[in-house]
Structures are given as structure tokens and as C-alpha cells.
Design an enzyme around this catalytic site. Structure first.
Site, PDB file in Angstrom:
ATOM      1  N   PRO A   1       0.794  -1.245   0.000  1.00 30.88           N
ATOM      2  CA  PRO A   1       0.000   0.000   0.000  1.00 30.88           C
ATOM      3  C   PRO A   1       0.823   1.290   0.000  1.00 30.88           C
ATOM      4  O   PRO A   1       0.273   2.369  -0.194  1.00 30.88           O
ATOM      5  CB  PRO A   1      -0.819  -0.074   1.302  1.00 30.88           C
ATOM      6  CG  PRO A   1      -0.535  -1.382   1.916  1.00 30.88           C
ATOM      7  CD  PRO A   1       0.650  -1.985   1.256  1.00 30.88           C
ATOM      8  N   GLU A   2       2.112   1.200   0.251  1.00 27.03           N
ATOM      9  CA  GLU A   2       2.900   2.440   0.359  1.00 27.03           C
ATOM     10  C   GLU A   2       2.982   3.155  -0.987  1.00 27.03           C
ATOM     11  O   GLU A   2       3.106   2.525  -2.034  1.00 27.03           O
ATOM     12  CB  GLU A   2       4.319   2.156   0.864  1.00 27.03           C
ATOM     13  CG  GLU A   2       4.382   1.543   2.248  1.00 27.03           C
ATOM     14  CD  GLU A   2       3.740   2.383   3.345  1.00 27.03           C
ATOM     15  OE1 GLU A   2       3.387   3.549   3.091  1.00 27.03           O
ATOM     16  OE2 GLU A   2       3.570   1.869   4.455  1.00 27.03           O
ATOM     17  N   GLY A   3       2.955   4.474  -0.923  1.00 25.31           N
ATOM     18  CA  GLY A   3       2.924   5.285  -2.143  1.00 25.31           C
ATOM     19  C   GLY A   3       4.306   5.597  -2.692  1.00 25.31           C
ATOM     20  O   GLY A   3       5.345   5.223  -2.126  1.00 25.31           O
TER      21      GLY A   3
ATOM     22  N   HIS B   1       0.412  22.472  -2.594  1.00 22.12           N
ATOM     23  CA  HIS B   1       0.147  21.047  -2.825  1.00 22.12           C
ATOM     24  C   HIS B   1      -1.058  20.678  -1.982  1.00 22.12           C
ATOM     25  O   HIS B   1      -0.994  20.689  -0.746  1.00 22.12           O
ATOM     26  CB  HIS B   1       1.346  20.159  -2.439  1.00 22.12           C
ATOM     27  CG  HIS B   1       0.968  18.704  -2.485  1.00 22.12           C
ATOM     28  ND1 HIS B   1       1.218  17.828  -1.455  1.00 22.12           N
ATOM     29  CD2 HIS B   1       0.322  17.982  -3.439  1.00 22.12           C
ATOM     30  CE1 HIS B   1       0.742  16.632  -1.774  1.00 22.12           C
ATOM     31  NE2 HIS B   1       0.190  16.696  -2.965  1.00 22.12           N
TER      32      HIS B   1
ATOM     33  N   ARG C   1      -3.311  17.878  -1.096  1.00 23.17           N
ATOM     34  CA  ARG C   1      -3.566  16.423  -1.109  1.00 23.17           C
ATOM     35  C   ARG C   1      -5.014  16.219  -0.723  1.00 23.17           C
ATOM     36  O   ARG C   1      -5.474  16.763   0.305  1.00 23.17           O
ATOM     37  CB  ARG C   1      -2.589  15.776  -0.127  1.00 23.17           C
ATOM     38  CG  ARG C   1      -2.634  14.280  -0.064  1.00 23.17           C
ATOM     39  CD  ARG C   1      -1.952  13.648  -1.267  1.00 23.17           C
ATOM     40  NE  ARG C   1      -1.624  12.268  -0.941  1.00 23.17           N
ATOM     41  CZ  ARG C   1      -2.508  11.268  -0.979  1.00 23.17           C
ATOM     42  NH1 ARG C   1      -3.759  11.511  -1.358  1.00 23.17           N
ATOM     43  NH2 ARG C   1      -2.136  10.046  -0.640  1.00 23.17           N
TER      44      ARG C   1
ATOM     45  N   ASP D   1       4.502  17.947 -11.469  1.00 24.31           N
ATOM     46  CA  ASP D   1       3.875  18.823 -10.457  1.00 24.31           C
ATOM     47  C   ASP D   1       4.886  19.176  -9.368  1.00 24.31           C
ATOM     48  O   ASP D   1       4.979  20.334  -8.930  1.00 24.31           O
ATOM     49  CB  ASP D   1       2.691  18.097  -9.797  1.00 24.31           C
ATOM     50  CG  ASP D   1       1.371  18.346 -10.528  1.00 24.31           C
ATOM     51  OD1 ASP D   1       1.317  19.236 -11.392  1.00 24.31           O
ATOM     52  OD2 ASP D   1       0.394  17.629 -10.220  1.00 24.31           O
TER      53      ASP D   1
ATOM     54  N   THR E   1       4.039  12.775   2.193  1.00 27.96           N
ATOM     55  CA  THR E   1       5.411  12.576   1.726  1.00 27.96           C
ATOM     56  C   THR E   1       5.609  13.254   0.359  1.00 27.96           C
ATOM     57  O   THR E   1       6.720  13.592  -0.008  1.00 27.96           O
ATOM     58  CB  THR E   1       5.765  11.078   1.610  1.00 27.96           C
ATOM     59  OG1 THR E   1       4.801  10.438   0.783  1.00 27.96           O
ATOM     60  CG2 THR E   1       5.802  10.403   2.959  1.00 27.96           C
TER      61      THR E   1
HETATM   62  O1  GFB Z   1       3.221  10.138  -3.171  1.00 28.39           O
HETATM   63  P1  GFB Z   1       2.466   9.628  -2.042  1.00 28.39           P
HETATM   64  O2  GFB Z   1       3.028   8.492  -1.372  1.00 28.39           O
HETATM   65  O3  GFB Z   1       2.208  10.787  -1.029  1.00 28.39           O
HETATM   66  O4  GFB Z   1       1.046   9.189  -2.565  1.00 28.39           O
HETATM   67  P2  GFB Z   1       1.438  10.894   0.371  1.00 28.39           P
HETATM   68  C1  GFB Z   1       0.216  10.022  -3.188  1.00 28.39           C
HETATM   69  C2  GFB Z   1       0.081   9.709  -4.671  1.00 28.39           C
HETATM   70  O5  GFB Z   1      -1.096  10.396  -5.085  1.00 28.39           O
HETATM   71  C3  GFB Z   1       1.228  10.252  -5.517  1.00 28.39           C
HETATM   72  C4  GFB Z   1      -0.847  11.134  -6.253  1.00 28.39           C
HETATM   73  O6  GFB Z   1       2.259   9.381  -5.766  1.00 28.39           O
HETATM   74  C5  GFB Z   1       0.495  10.647  -6.791  1.00 28.39           C
HETATM   75  O7  GFB Z   1       0.292   9.536  -7.611  1.00 28.39           O
HETATM   76  N1  GFB Z   1      -0.751  12.570  -5.903  1.00 28.39           N
HETATM   77  C6  GFB Z   1      -0.807  13.157  -4.688  1.00 28.39           C
HETATM   78  C7  GFB Z   1      -0.583  13.538  -6.810  1.00 28.39           C
HETATM   79  N2  GFB Z   1      -0.691  14.484  -4.792  1.00 28.39           N
HETATM   80  C8  GFB Z   1      -0.537  14.756  -6.101  1.00 28.39           C
HETATM   81  C9  GFB Z   1      -0.352  15.941  -6.838  1.00 28.39           C
HETATM   82  O8  GFB Z   1      -0.280  17.043  -6.316  1.00 28.39           O
HETATM   83  N3  GFB Z   1      -0.217  15.822  -8.183  1.00 28.39           N
HETATM   84  C10 GFB Z   1      -0.272  14.620  -8.812  1.00 28.39           C
HETATM   85  N4  GFB Z   1      -0.107  14.604 -10.134  1.00 28.39           N
HETATM   86  N5  GFB Z   1      -0.457  13.469  -8.147  1.00 28.39           N
HETATM   87  C11 GFB Z   1       0.704   8.576   1.406  1.00 28.39           C
HETATM   88  C12 GFB Z   1       0.298   7.307   0.722  1.00 28.39           C
HETATM   89  O9  GFB Z   1       0.468   9.639   0.497  1.00 28.39           O
HETATM   90  O10 GFB Z   1      -0.037   8.760   2.558  1.00 28.39           O
HETATM   91  C13 GFB Z   1       0.378   6.139   1.653  1.00 28.39           C
HETATM   92  O11 GFB Z   1       1.137   7.047  -0.343  1.00 28.39           O
HETATM   93  C14 GFB Z   1      -0.442   6.393   2.878  1.00 28.39           C
HETATM   94  O12 GFB Z   1      -0.085   4.997   1.020  1.00 28.39           O
HETATM   95  C15 GFB Z   1       0.013   7.697   3.500  1.00 28.39           C
HETATM   96  O13 GFB Z   1      -1.802   6.467   2.526  1.00 28.39           O
HETATM   97  C16 GFB Z   1      -0.821   8.075   4.687  1.00 28.39           C
HETATM   98  O14 GFB Z   1       2.372  10.831   1.504  1.00 28.39           O
HETATM   99  O15 GFB Z   1       0.648  12.141   0.219  1.00 28.39           O
END
Ligand code: GFB
Length: 424
Positions: free
Chosen positions: A46-48, A285, A287, A366, A383
Site C-alpha cells: 500500500p505504500e505510495g 500542494h 492532497r 507537479d 510525503t
Molecule cells: O506520493 P504519495 O506516497 O504521497 O502518494 P502521500 C500520493 C500519490 O497520489 C502520488 C498522487 O504518488 C500521486 O500519484 N498525488 C498526490 C498527486 N498528490 C498529487 C499531486 O499534487 N499531483 C499529482 N499529479 N499526483 C501517502 C500514501 O500519500 O499517505 C500512503 O502514499 C499512505 O499509502 C500515506 O496512505 C498516509 O504521503 O501524500
């Protein structure tokens, strides 16, 4: 090479601790320390994307130390794919994507001995890994409160996705490759820093070792010069930087020359900088999606986000806002309405850009645009925002312009994000 068979070299004059490679009928012996060996890893599904980038840093520091201390070890970059957040359906398959799609691999190699998975498979000539360690927390990891670095092979605490097909043959997720298998799979209770993994493997004979759940190993040191070197080596693929630069110059009146963000192509030549100006726009940003229910207190309504952005724009005497967000278009349009007296922009990739660079590439574009803004407002505990803050630290922005965030509607105490200042 016809095939490579990994065996302990008992017939060799070099001795039993050395290795043999079999090329057809011919056997060649080499000293163990000169033999190329490989570390592979994967992360909790599940990690992003941006947490995975952080895990890469821990593993790259570990692989660098393995090579410095124990011979020719390489880190194999786990292909990207099947991430929960990569939900676009109009981009083709988002699986088995190489790191070169998003990052400059030569740049990574200036910090650690890394290679792409396809290169590894070509080089090793087999798709059967010698050993998989599934890292797991100790059952009582959080009870004693005492910090102690330790590891040991134990029964698995939880079910996992590896199945024992027959002797010396396990199937598993293996990044989506159906032809990769493993000879041995063990659960390794682990408590400590990524470099402790050196102790786990330094005396083993296995040539290909994978760590699953690598996120369990912690950073050796968080925020020191080595950490930042690993981080600085993570330059984006130049085509993504170019796409972001084109957008900045076309819509945001922003160029590296005017903004003071010209950087050497080689990250090792980068020196500490301060007071960088940035382009004449604010980036927020925002989210949304899973953060709306995951962190409801800290995620503002669109109306409140617009108010906060307005306040900052007025203080900064700016009239252009770039929004990076995972929000659907309907939410973006609502935000635009609240900010109708300003220029509100969002990066919209062309069909070809989206199909080629996919959700990960668009997210990076972005991030690049946000990292060049005069002022940045992030999202609590994202993150995605953290990686933008780091990019701005590397470029030399004043921390007051970087470590800021949007606050929840009813947050009584909206603390600023922690400041992780760069160290060279
Ligand atoms: O990058 P990421 O791990 O950040 O996950 P978090 C968010 C994903 O959502 C990104 C999309 O990799 C993108 O695919 N995304 C988010 C965006 N913000 C943007 C944006 O501004 N522009 C675009 N184009 N895409 C974590 C999760 O999210 O938060 C974990 O990955 C977990 O699984 C945790 O849920 C609590 O740290 O924001």
C-alpha cells in the site's frame, strides 16, 4: 554468457570461500570479494510513490556501504507498478516501469552501485533468486521501550504472498514478474538501521538476496550529509525536468535564470546556496482523496484552502497560484471559483505525455513546478509535500518559503511542518 551457475568452489585452487561461474562446460573461479552480487528489495504494497523514494535512500546507503566494505555488491532498482494511487485508466499498464522513466539513473549511480531490473536479469542469466528475507517487526518491538539493534530468522508473524511450490522453489509477487522465483524464503525479525542488513548478509554465500518489506529498516542517520547526498543524487529524468520548465516559462513567467535556480547538471558539483528567489507564483500542494478521511482534521475544505491561499498571495504580492493536487477536476473547479480574482493553474499533461510518463511522471512534473515556486504551501504529513520541501532545500530557498502548510478548518494549533535543513 551461456549460463551462470552459482556454487561453492570446492575444486578451485582459490579455496572453498571463493566462487565458480559455469559458462557451458567451462568453470571460472573468482575470489568472493570480486564476484558481483546483488541486493534486491520491495516495499509494503500500500505504500505510495514518495515513501518508496525514502526507502530507496535507506537501501542505497546500505548498498553503498556493502560495496565499500564487502566487495562488488549492487542494488537492483525495483520496477515501479501497481501503486494504489496510480488509478488513471487512460495511460496503459502502469507496471514494470523502469526507474529511468522517472529518475536519472546515471545520477543515482554516482552515489550507489544501482542497476535496473532488466539489466540484472540479463546479467545474472537466471530468474531464480537465492534467498528472500521478508523483514518483520519483532512481536514485542514496541513494548520494552529499549532501543536495541537486533535481527533473527523467526517463524513468520503474518501470512505472506510467497508459496512453497516444491523443494528450492518459491513463487511470490516479485514486482509483477511471473517468471521470477526464489530458492529460499525466510522471515527475518529486524529492529534497527538499514546498515544492520550488512551483518545479515556479509557472511552468506548467496549471490542474489532480496529484502521484502524493506521499509522496516530505518535510515542510518536522518538528515546528515550522507542522507542528503543520497537525496541529491535522486535527480529526475531530464525529459520530465524539460516538460516542467516548458510549463513554467509558458504559463508562470518562470525560468531558471530569472528565478536564480540554475543548477549544475552533476549533483556532486552542487554547493550550498541561500536566498533563492523562485518563480513569481505560489504553489499549493493540496492532497485530497484518501487524506480527506485519513486526516480529516488537518485537510481544509476547498473554501478554507482558498482563504488561506488568498492571505498568502496578498502578503507576497503575487497573483498567480499553481495547484498540485490529486483532486478530481470538479474539486479543482470549485477552488478556482473561490479564487476567481487570481490566475489559478494546474498542469494538464497532453495525451502523449500521460501515456508515456503515466501518473508517476505527471506527479513528478507537479513536484518540479512546485519546487521552483516563490512560496510553497504543503499538506500535513504528505510525503509528496516532503519531497518538494527537500528539493527546495537543495536549491537553496529560504526555509520560511518552504516549510508551510495548509491548515484544517478547525485546527486550533496549526503547527508548521518540521524543518529538515540540508547539510552538505
Ligand atoms: O506520493 P504519495 O506516497 O504521497 O502518494 P502521500 C500520493 C500519490 O497520489 C502520488 C498522487 O504518488 C500521486 O500519484 N498525488 C498526490 C498527486 N498528490 C498529487 C499531486 O499534487 N499531483 C499529482 N499529479 N499526483 C501517502 C500514501 O500519500 O499517505 C500512503 O502514499 C499512505 O499509502 C500515506 O496512505 C498516509 O504521503 O501524500
Amino acid at each position: 554468457r551461456e549460463s551462470i551457475i552459482f556454487i561453492i568452489c570446492i575444486t578451485c585452487s582459490l579455496g572453498s570461500t571463493d566462487f565458480c561461474t559455469k559458462y557451458g562446460d567451462k568453470i571460472e573461479c573468482q575470489e568472493k570479494s570480486k564476484f558481483t552480487r546483488y541486493i534486491l528489495y520491495d516495499v509494503n504494497p500500500p505504500e505510495g510513490f514518495n515513501l518508496r523514494r525514502d526507502v530507496y535512500m535507506r537501501m542505497s546507503v546500505f548498498a553503498r556501504k556493502m560495496q565499500q566494505n564487502f566487495g562488488d555488491w549492487h542494488l537492483v532498482l525495483p520496477p515501479w507498478g501497481q501503486l494504489y494511487h496510480w488509478q488513471s485508466i487512460d495511460v496503459g499498464l502502469q507496471e514494470l516501469l523502469p526507474w529511468s522513466l522517472f529518475f536519472n539513473v546515471s545520477s543515482l549511480q554516482q552515489f550507489a552501485p544501482v542497476m535496473e531490473m532488466h539489466q540484472f536479469l540479463q546479467e545474472i542469466g537466471t530468474s531464480s533468486l537465492d534467498l528472500v528475507y521478508i523483514l518483520q517487526h519483532y512481536a514485542d518491538a514496541f513494548e520494552s521501550g529499549k532501543w536495541e539493534e537486533k535481527f533473527e530468522v523467526e517463524p513468520c508473524h503474518e501470512d505472506n504472498k510467497y508459496t512453497h511450490v516444491n523443494v528450492g522453489n518459491y513463487r511470490g509477487p516479485f514486482w509483477g514478474y511471473t517468471n521470477i522465483t526464489a530458492k529460499q524464503v525466510e522471515c527475518l525479525s529486524f529492529h534497527g538501521h538499514a546498515s544492520q542488513l550488512q551483518e545479515v548478509i556479509k557472511d552468506l554465500d548467496a549471490r542474489t538476496i532480496m529484502f521484502d518489506h524493506a521499509e522496516i529498516a530505518l535510515h542510518d542517520t536522518f538528515g546528515d550529509a550522507l542522507y542528503w547526498k543520497a537525496r541529491r543524487s535522486m535527480r529526475f529524468a531530464s525529459v520530465l525536468v524539460k516538460l516542467a520548465s516548458n510549463f513554467r516559462s509558458e504559463y508562470l513567467n518562470s525560468t531558471d535564470k530569472a528565478d536564480g535556480t540554475v543548477r549544475p547538471d552533476d549533483w556532486t558539483q552542487e554547493t550550498p546556496r541561500e536566498g533563492v528567489l523562485g518563480g513569481p507564483y505560489l504553489c499549493a500542494h493540496m492532497r485530497r482523496k484518501d487524506f480527506l478521511w485519513g486526516r480529516p482534521k488537518q485537510i481544509p475544505s476547498l473554501e478554507s484552502a482558498a482563504h488561506q491561499i488568498k492571505d498568502h498571495l496578498e502578503k507576497l504580492k503575487l497573483s498567480t497560484i499553481f495547484i498540485a493536487t490529486d483532486a478530481p477536476n470538479s474539486e479543482f473547479q470549485e477552488l478556482e471559483q473561490h479564487l476567481s480574482q487570481y490566475q489559478v493553474l494546474r498542469y494538464k499533461p497532453s495525451k502523449i505525455v500521460k501515456q508515456t510518463y503515466k501518473d508517476g511522471g505527471v506527479a513528478i512534473i507537479d513536484q518540479i513546478i512546485c519546487s521552483h515556486a516563490r512560496y510553497f504551501l504543503g499538506t500535513y504529513e504528505s510525503t509528496f509535500s516532503f519531497r518538494i520541501q527537500e528539493e527546495r532545500e537543495i536549491m537553496g530557498f529560504d526555509s520560511e518559503t518552504t516549510f508551510n502548510r495548509l491548515c484544517g478548518d478547525k485546527e486550533k494549533k496549526c503547527n508548521k511542518p518540521s524543518m529538515w535543513r540540508i547539510v552538505f
